[in-house]
Motif scaffolding. Structure first.
Motif, PDB file in Angstrom:
ATOM      1  N   THR A 124       0.824  -1.206   0.000  1.00 46.70           N
ATOM      2  CA  THR A 124       0.000   0.000   0.000  1.00 46.70           C
ATOM      3  C   THR A 124       0.857   1.253   0.000  1.00 46.70           C
ATOM      4  O   THR A 124       0.664   2.169  -0.825  1.00 46.70           O
ATOM      5  CB  THR A 124      -0.924   0.001   1.230  1.00 46.70           C
ATOM      6  N   LEU A 125       1.805   1.330   0.925  1.00 41.70           N
ATOM      7  CA  LEU A 125       2.601   2.548   1.067  1.00 41.70           C
ATOM      8  C   LEU A 125       3.567   2.757  -0.085  1.00 41.70           C
ATOM      9  O   LEU A 125       3.677   3.863  -0.629  1.00 41.70           O
ATOM     10  CB  LEU A 125       3.374   2.497   2.387  1.00 41.70           C
ATOM     11  N   LEU A 126       4.267   1.708  -0.481  1.00 41.47           N
ATOM     12  CA  LEU A 126       5.283   1.863  -1.518  1.00 41.47           C
ATOM     13  C   LEU A 126       4.659   2.146  -2.877  1.00 41.47           C
ATOM     14  O   LEU A 126       5.082   3.058  -3.586  1.00 41.47           O
ATOM     15  CB  LEU A 126       6.172   0.623  -1.563  1.00 41.47           C
ATOM     16  N   HIS A 127       3.633   1.384  -3.231  1.00 38.85           N
ATOM     17  CA  HIS A 127       2.983   1.651  -4.521  1.00 38.85           C
ATOM     18  C   HIS A 127       2.117   2.909  -4.456  1.00 38.85           C
ATOM     19  O   HIS A 127       1.960   3.600  -5.464  1.00 38.85           O
ATOM     20  CB  HIS A 127       2.181   0.441  -4.971  1.00 38.85           C
ATOM     21  N   ASP A 140       2.755  10.936   3.121  1.00 41.15           N
ATOM     22  CA  ASP A 140       3.438  11.158   4.402  1.00 41.15           C
ATOM     23  C   ASP A 140       2.874  10.157   5.399  1.00 41.15           C
ATOM     24  O   ASP A 140       2.032  10.489   6.231  1.00 41.15           O
ATOM     25  CB  ASP A 140       3.204  12.599   4.867  1.00 41.15           C
ATOM     26  N   PRO A 141       3.338   8.902   5.328  1.00 36.25           N
ATOM     27  CA  PRO A 141       2.713   7.840   6.123  1.00 36.25           C
ATOM     28  C   PRO A 141       3.065   7.925   7.595  1.00 36.25           C
ATOM     29  O   PRO A 141       4.055   8.562   7.989  1.00 36.25           O
ATOM     30  CB  PRO A 141       3.285   6.569   5.494  1.00 36.25           C
ATOM     31  N   PRO A 142       2.261   7.280   8.446  1.00 33.00           N
ATOM     32  CA  PRO A 142       2.560   7.251   9.883  1.00 33.00           C
ATOM     33  C   PRO A 142       3.870   6.524  10.144  1.00 33.00           C
ATOM     34  O   PRO A 142       4.045   5.375   9.726  1.00 33.00           O
ATOM     35  CB  PRO A 142       1.359   6.519  10.489  1.00 33.00           C
ATOM     36  N   CYS A 146       5.443   2.558   9.707  1.00 32.65           N
ATOM     37  CA  CYS A 146       6.636   2.271   8.893  1.00 32.65           C
ATOM     38  C   CYS A 146       7.695   1.546   9.720  1.00 32.65           C
ATOM     39  O   CYS A 146       8.337   0.609   9.230  1.00 32.65           O
ATOM     40  CB  CYS A 146       7.218   3.562   8.334  1.00 32.65           C
ATOM     41  N   ARG A 147       7.868   1.969  10.956  1.00 40.52           N
ATOM     42  CA  ARG A 147       8.876   1.350  11.832  1.00 40.52           C
ATOM     43  C   ARG A 147       8.530  -0.113  12.095  1.00 40.52           C
ATOM     44  O   ARG A 147       9.408  -0.991  12.038  1.00 40.52           O
ATOM     45  CB  ARG A 147       8.965   2.130  13.145  1.00 40.52           C
ATOM     46  N   PRO A 166      12.055   6.073   9.489  1.00 44.56           N
ATOM     47  CA  PRO A 166      11.616   4.729   9.086  1.00 44.56           C
ATOM     48  C   PRO A 166      10.960   4.679   7.711  1.00 44.56           C
ATOM     49  O   PRO A 166      11.020   3.638   7.046  1.00 44.56           O
ATOM     50  CB  PRO A 166      10.650   4.318  10.196  1.00 44.56           C
ATOM     51  N   TRP A 167      10.347   5.755   7.265  1.00 48.65           N
ATOM     52  CA  TRP A 167       9.776   5.766   5.918  1.00 48.65           C
ATOM     53  C   TRP A 167      10.891   5.774   4.886  1.00 48.65           C
ATOM     54  O   TRP A 167      10.850   5.043   3.899  1.00 48.65           O
ATOM     55  CB  TRP A 167       8.842   6.959   5.763  1.00 48.65           C
ATOM     56  N   ALA A 168      11.938   6.561   5.109  1.00 55.36           N
ATOM     57  CA  ALA A 168      13.090   6.544   4.206  1.00 55.36           C
ATOM     58  C   ALA A 168      13.768   5.181   4.235  1.00 55.36           C
ATOM     59  O   ALA A 168      14.177   4.646   3.192  1.00 55.36           O
ATOM     60  CB  ALA A 168      14.076   7.647   4.591  1.00 55.36           C
ATOM     61  N   ALA A 169      13.874   4.587   5.426  1.00 59.19           N
ATOM     62  CA  ALA A 169      14.506   3.271   5.542  1.00 59.19           C
ATOM     63  C   ALA A 169      13.711   2.206   4.794  1.00 59.19           C
ATOM     64  O   ALA A 169      14.295   1.317   4.147  1.00 59.19           O
ATOM     65  CB  ALA A 169      14.649   2.895   7.011  1.00 59.19           C
ATOM     66  N   LEU A 170      12.387   2.274   4.847  1.00 56.26           N
ATOM     67  CA  LEU A 170      11.567   1.308   4.129  1.00 56.26           C
ATOM     68  C   LEU A 170      11.714   1.488   2.623  1.00 56.26           C
ATOM     69  O   LEU A 170      11.822   0.501   1.878  1.00 56.26           O
ATOM     70  CB  LEU A 170      10.102   1.453   4.548  1.00 56.26           C
ATOM     71  N   ARG A 171      11.744   2.727   2.163  1.00 53.37           N
ATOM     72  CA  ARG A 171      11.930   2.967   0.726  1.00 53.37           C
ATOM     73  C   ARG A 171      13.316   2.527   0.271  1.00 53.37           C
ATOM     74  O   ARG A 171      13.461   1.956  -0.811  1.00 53.37           O
ATOM     75  CB  ARG A 171      11.686   4.441   0.399  1.00 53.37           C
TER      76      ARG A 171
END
Length: 202
Positions: A124-127, A140-142, A146-147, A166-171
């Motif tokens: 959901t978040l990445l796409h 701008d996800p929670p 993401c963590r 954590p959003w940058a880390a996930l991407r």
């Protein structure tokens, strides 16, 4: 730190809130760095999330449930976004009725409900972000979600990138961006199986 249906609901709401006002834009634009346009990327999200729900219901051990969900070809941007969100809400409802011992096939390992929740959040978040980039926007996800998703799907990266957003880390973990001193990844694999289960092969 468990990833739950509440995280999936939060991820969906974050994406839908960003994209719904943009449904009058051109969804034939390429979605970020993926090979699809925005419309087909949203369709892919709906199919993935419905597929995850089906896996938890049928619980096959060595394959996906044999179906593919697709939207009507004349669906508008608003309707294709609705399709993606509906798939996610169905998955969230399924997660809430699945016992913790449920296991089902995924190529990244036989996943439990938490694994499917985490993978659902990631899809959901990445796409969603891919679509947003294609439309000149950004989500701008929670960060708590993401963590938790990062810790569940990429435990080594979560440890190595503990000080990174954590959003940058996930991407970064999924090959979307570079980080300082860390080039963009061209190969990656998340973990669907429960941590510590030893069941990280399909």
């Amino acid at each position: 730190m468990a990833v739950t249906a509440d995280d999936l609901d939060a991820a969906l709401s974050s994406v839908v809130t960003t994209l719904r006002p943009a449904t009058d834009l051109d969804w034939s634009a390429r979605a970020g760095s993926v090979e699809w346009d925005c419309w087909h990327t949203a369709e892919h999200v709906g199919d993935c999330l419905l597929s995850f729900a089906a896996q938890l219901v049928a619980r096959p051990e060595k394959r996906y449930v044999r179906f593919m969900a697709s939207a009507d070809k004349d669906a508008s941007a608003a309707e294709i976004l609705e399709f993606a969100e509906a798939g996610g809400r169905i998955l969230a409802a399924t997660l809430r009725t699945s016992g913790p011992d449920a296991r089902a096939y995924h190529p990244s390992g036989r996943a439990d409900p938490e694994g499917f929740a985490a993978m659902g959040c990631a899809e959901t978040l990445l796409h969603g972000d891919d679509i947003a980039h294609g439309l000149g926007l950004a989500i701008d996800p929670p960060r708590d979600t993401c963590r938790r998703v990062l810790a569940r799907l990429f435990p080594e990266a979560a440890r190595d990138l503990a000080g990174v957003d954590p959003w940058a880390a996930l991407r970064w973990s999924t090959g979307r961006i570079e980080l300082p001193g860390r080039p963009r990844r061209h190969e990656w694999r998340w973990r669907g199986a429960p941590l510590g289960s030893g069941d990280d092969q399909a």
